[in-house]
Design a protein around this motif. Structure first.
Motif, PDB file in Angstrom:
ATOM      1  N   GLN A  77      10.622  -0.435  -1.588  1.00  0.00           N
ATOM      2  CA  GLN A  77      10.884  -0.868  -0.357  1.00  0.00           C
ATOM      3  C   GLN A  77      11.830   0.004   0.494  1.00  0.00           C
ATOM      4  O   GLN A  77      11.657   0.019   1.726  1.00  0.00           O
ATOM      5  CB  GLN A  77      11.588  -2.336  -0.647  1.00  0.00           C
ATOM      6  N   ALA A  80       9.446   2.606   2.303  1.00  0.00           N
ATOM      7  CA  ALA A  80       8.787   1.909   3.136  1.00  0.00           C
ATOM      8  C   ALA A  80       9.702   1.600   4.362  1.00  0.00           C
ATOM      9  O   ALA A  80       9.204   1.877   5.704  1.00  0.00           O
ATOM     10  CB  ALA A  80       8.322   0.351   2.638  1.00  0.00           C
ATOM     11  N   VAL A  88       4.432  -4.188   1.734  1.00  0.00           N
ATOM     12  CA  VAL A  88       4.665  -3.439   0.340  1.00  0.00           C
ATOM     13  C   VAL A  88       4.080  -4.190  -0.677  1.00  0.00           C
ATOM     14  O   VAL A  88       4.371  -5.403  -0.713  1.00  0.00           O
ATOM     15  CB  VAL A  88       6.047  -3.205   0.019  1.00  0.00           C
ATOM     16  N   LEU A 107       2.224   1.169  -0.279  1.00  0.00           N
ATOM     17  CA  LEU A 107       3.151   0.893   0.967  1.00  0.00           C
ATOM     18  C   LEU A 107       2.307   1.168   2.128  1.00  0.00           C
ATOM     19  O   LEU A 107       1.048   1.993   2.228  1.00  0.00           O
ATOM     20  CB  LEU A 107       4.205   1.860   1.078  1.00  0.00           C
TER      21      LEU A 107
END
Length: 266
Positions: A77, A80, A88, A107
């Protein structure tokens, strides 16, 4: 001819030329990287990963060795968010509510139209595969990533062969035959028997090493891959190794290099 009429004719000719010109093809750039969880100054390596991946402008990134734990937000995360990839899909053998989770991720800049995951036997190897489907220009593309068993022993090769067999079943069971990109850390060199089980796919990324020298000091090995199915609906136009340069302090983004491929959808 009057000036106004001449300008009108030129404008109409330009408009007709634009109408007849073919639209540029849709493109898709995919990269895969084992991020080495939180080893060796993760905050500094995260900056390097962001900088080097951003230069590739990926639409999709496959990640392996993704970790989250107390004091460490989910690494997939975090990457991303830095790259502006809004979707994600993180998979782990650890339960969703666990404080510590470890696994693989996809991603994407494109929304997922479907996702799935599979735990790959032998179960004591604790390996997973992640699947997501996206649409590019209204056309579905299947995405798969995994991280296979690591020891370069007879037992390790047997475990990887079992994992690949189940991975192939997973690929066959998902996506209804749409074009695909498959990638990750396979922990096997190109000429090993278990890697040959993937011969139905096209190997992208060239012959460069992807693991070894930056932090381990051992001879480099090629164990990270991107594959496609040589589908005419998804045509590779560039591929290679990336994130293979150190910064001024001699620090690399990971103990693995990335592999990337850029495709057009004719």
């Amino acid at each position: 001819m009057r000036t106004g009429l001449l300008l009108g004719v030129l404008a109409l000719s330009t408009l007709c030329a634009r109408a007849q010109a073919p639209a540029p093809p849709d493109t898709l750039t995919v990269a895969t990287l084992n991020i080495w969880h939180d080893q060796r100054d993760w905050p500094a390596r995260l900056d390097l990963i962001e900088r080097e991946l951003a230069a590739l402008r990926p639409d999709v990134v496959f990640l392996q060795e993704v970790l989250q734990k107390e004091g460490l937000p989910n690494q997939a995360q975090a990457i991303a968010d830095r790259l502006g990839l809004g979707y994600v899909h993180f998979v782990s053998i650890d339960s969703v509510g666990a404080v510590k989770r470890y696994g693989n991720a996809i991603l994407s800049a494109h929304p997922f139209s479907e996702t799935d995951e599979r735990r790959l036997p032998p179960l004591d190897a604790q390996r997973t595969a992640a699947y997501a489907q996206v649409e590019v220009g209204g056309r579905p593309i299947r995405l798969y990533t995994t991280h296979l068993h690591h020891p370069p022993t007879v037992e390790g090769r047997g475990a990887r062969a079992m994992e690949i067999a189940h991975l192939l079943d997973f690929v066959e069971a998902t996506g209804d035959g749409a074009p695909l990109v498959l990638g990750g850390d396979f922990n096997a060199e190109p000429d090993w028997p278990e890697t040959q089980m993937l011969d139905r796919f096209r190997d992208l990324g060239g012959a460069g090493i992807t693991w070894g020298p930056p932090y381990t000091g051992v001879d480099g090995r090629r164990i990270d891959y991107l594959f496609d199915a040589a589908d005419p609906r998804l045509v590779p136009i560039a591929a290679g190794v990336a994130l293979d340069r150190a910064d001024a302090q001699g620090r690399y983004p990971s103990d693995h290099f990335a592999v990337f491929a850029r495709f057009v959808l004719p």
